[in-house]
Enzyme design. Sequence first.
Site, PDB file in Angstrom:
ATOM      1  N   GLY A 212     -22.790 -22.921   6.865  1.00 21.13           N
ATOM      2  CA  GLY A 212     -22.666 -21.459   6.805  1.00 21.13           C
ATOM      3  C   GLY A 212     -22.410 -20.927   5.400  1.00 21.13           C
ATOM      4  O   GLY A 212     -22.037 -19.770   5.230  1.00 21.13           O
TER       5      GLY A 212
ATOM      6  N   LYS B 110     -24.720 -10.898  -9.052  1.00 18.99           N
ATOM      7  CA  LYS B 110     -23.305 -10.886  -9.451  1.00 18.99           C
ATOM      8  C   LYS B 110     -23.184 -10.745 -10.976  1.00 18.99           C
ATOM      9  O   LYS B 110     -22.324 -10.017 -11.483  1.00 18.99           O
ATOM     10  CB  LYS B 110     -22.629 -12.164  -8.952  1.00 18.99           C
ATOM     11  CG  LYS B 110     -22.593 -12.236  -7.417  1.00 18.99           C
ATOM     12  CD  LYS B 110     -22.276 -13.626  -6.897  1.00 18.99           C
ATOM     13  CE  LYS B 110     -22.256 -13.647  -5.367  1.00 18.99           C
ATOM     14  NZ  LYS B 110     -22.261 -14.989  -4.793  1.00 18.99           N
TER      15      LYS B 110
ATOM     16  N   ALA C 174       0.833  -1.213   0.000  1.00 14.33           N
ATOM     17  CA  ALA C 174       0.000   0.000   0.000  1.00 14.33           C
ATOM     18  C   ALA C 174       0.863   1.257   0.000  1.00 14.33           C
ATOM     19  O   ALA C 174       0.453   2.303  -0.486  1.00 14.33           O
ATOM     20  CB  ALA C 174      -0.916  -0.006   1.210  1.00 14.33           C
TER      21      ALA C 174
ATOM     22  N   GLU D 140     -14.616  -5.382  -5.335  1.00 13.48           N
ATOM     23  CA  GLU D 140     -14.102  -6.672  -5.832  1.00 13.48           C
ATOM     24  C   GLU D 140     -14.765  -7.872  -5.146  1.00 13.48           C
ATOM     25  O   GLU D 140     -15.031  -8.897  -5.767  1.00 13.48           O
ATOM     26  CB  GLU D 140     -12.580  -6.725  -5.620  1.00 13.48           C
ATOM     27  CG  GLU D 140     -11.901  -7.979  -6.131  1.00 13.48           C
ATOM     28  CD  GLU D 140     -12.051  -8.163  -7.627  1.00 13.48           C
ATOM     29  OE1 GLU D 140     -11.418  -7.431  -8.383  1.00 13.48           O
ATOM     30  OE2 GLU D 140     -12.818  -9.065  -8.051  1.00 13.48           O
TER      31      GLU D 140
ATOM     32  N   ASP E  88     -28.918 -14.535  -5.955  1.00 15.51           N
ATOM     33  CA  ASP E  88     -27.560 -14.134  -5.573  1.00 15.51           C
ATOM     34  C   ASP E  88     -26.644 -14.157  -6.813  1.00 15.51           C
ATOM     35  O   ASP E  88     -25.882 -13.221  -7.075  1.00 15.51           O
ATOM     36  CB  ASP E  88     -27.052 -15.096  -4.486  1.00 15.51           C
ATOM     37  CG  ASP E  88     -25.603 -14.883  -4.139  1.00 15.51           C
ATOM     38  OD1 ASP E  88     -25.308 -13.936  -3.395  1.00 15.51           O
ATOM     39  OD2 ASP E  88     -24.753 -15.661  -4.622  1.00 15.51           O
TER      40      ASP E  88
ATOM     41  N   VAL F  41     -18.417  -9.995  -6.164  1.00 18.31           N
ATOM     42  CA  VAL F  41     -18.631 -11.047  -7.163  1.00 18.31           C
ATOM     43  C   VAL F  41     -17.569 -12.130  -6.996  1.00 18.31           C
ATOM     44  O   VAL F  41     -16.369 -11.854  -7.069  1.00 18.31           O
ATOM     45  CB  VAL F  41     -18.558 -10.479  -8.601  1.00 18.31           C
ATOM     46  CG1 VAL F  41     -18.800 -11.587  -9.624  1.00 18.31           C
ATOM     47  CG2 VAL F  41     -19.563  -9.351  -8.779  1.00 18.31           C
TER      48      VAL F  41
END
Length: 420
Positions: free
Chosen positions: A180, A198, A31, A122, A194, A125
Site C-alpha cells: 500500500g 513535492k 489549539a 504540510e 510524485d 510534502v
Amino acid sequence: MLKIAIIGVGTVGSSVAQILEDNKDVITARAGCELIPAIGVVSNLKKDRNVSIKLTDDIDSVLNDESIDIVVELMGGVDKAFEVVKKALQNKKAVVTANKALLAYHRYELQELAGEMAFEYEAAVAGGIPIINALRDGLGANHILSIKGIMNGTCNYMLTKMINEGVEYDEILKESQELGYAEADPTFDVGGFDTAHKLLILASIAYGIDAKPEDILIEGIQSISGADINFAKEFNYSIKLLAIAKKVGTEIELRVHPVFIPETEMISKVDGVMNGVSVIGDKVGETMYYGPGAGGDATASAVIANIIDIARRGKGSPMLGYQIPLESNFTLASADSIETKYYLRLKVEDKSGVLAKVASILGNKDISIETMAQKPLQCNNANLLLSTHLCQEVNIKNALLELEKTGTVLETPVMIRIDS
Ligand code: HSE
C-alpha cells in the site's frame, strides 16, 4: 469550537478523524478550542469504512454549510480537487490539503484565491515530516543554497531492497503495491512525478520560483538494473531517487533523478519507506529532516498540525512563505547546464578497439573518466561501467548520442548522476 469537514475519507481521512478523537486532550489544549470532525464526504456511501465520523456524498451541501470552519481536502487528483478547494475558499472556509499534485499545478492561483484565508498543506510534502514548516518558518532567516530530498517512500523502499537484498525491480514493485505504499498508478512513484510535485512546492517556498512538472528534469528508477546496483556496492555508493533544488547564482536547478550517493553522506542512510530531506541555508548550514513520508497516521499528524495552527491564529501563514514578493528574481536553470559526475553503463562488443572508441568519444566531449570496470556478458559482449569526473550534462548527452549513432554501443546507454 471549530467544525471540520473531511473531503475524502480513505486511509488519511479516517486517521484524521480518529486522531482528533484519540488525542483530543492534547489537541484541544494546543489549539485553544475543541476541533470537531463534523462530517466526512465520500463518493460511495455503501463502502464499509469503519469510521465514527458522520458521512455524506453531498459535497455541495458541505461546502455551503455555514457552520463548517475548516475544509480538509483529501480526495486527491487535480481538476476536481481544485474546484472543491476554490469553492471552499470562496465560501470563506480555511482549507487544509495533502494534495501535492493540486499544488504542483495550482499553488500560485490558490495563493491568490486564498488571500487572507488560511490555506495549509504540510502533509503534501514528505507526509509526517514538518518540512514545509521548517522551510517556511524555521529557516526563514536563510537564503536556501540547496535542498536534497528522498520524498517517495515507494522508490526508496524498492531501491533499498534492491541494494540490500538483491531483489529484482519487478518483484519489489509488486510487493510495495501490495504493502500500500505506491500511488494508485505506480508510474507516479517510479517515474519520479510524485517526487517532482513535492520538489516544486518546496522550490516555491525556498526561492519563490514558479515552475510546473513539465518544465523540469524528471527521470525515474525504471532502468536501474542489477549491474548498476553491483557497481554502487563495489564503489561504496547507495542509490536514491533524489529531488534536488540548487541555487547557482541567480538560477535554480530543479531536478528529480536517481543518484549514486557516497555511503558516508547522511542522506544515503535514509532507507526503506522512510523519507529524508537535507536543506542547506547560508547561515544555518546543513539541516536534516527524517521521518515517515506516507501512511494514514503520519500524514494525518501533519494535517492536524495545520488545523491546530489555524485554530490558534485564526489564519494561516503566508501560503508560499512571502508577505511581499522576493526581490531576487530567480530563473529556472536549463538541464543542460547541470555540472556533476556521471556513471555510464554501456553494452558493447568485447573486441579490440571498442574501449578506445568509447574513450575517444568521451574525450572529444571534454569528459574525463574517473573509474572503469568491464563485466563480461553472454555472446562475447560486455558491460562497460564508467564513472566520470565533473562534467557538463550537455556534453554527456552529446557523447551518449554519438555512442549510439556510431553503433559503438549495442543498447541505449544507462546514465546515472553521481552526487558531487
Ligand atoms: N506514494 C507516495 C510515496 C505516498 O510512496 O511516498 C506519499 O506521497
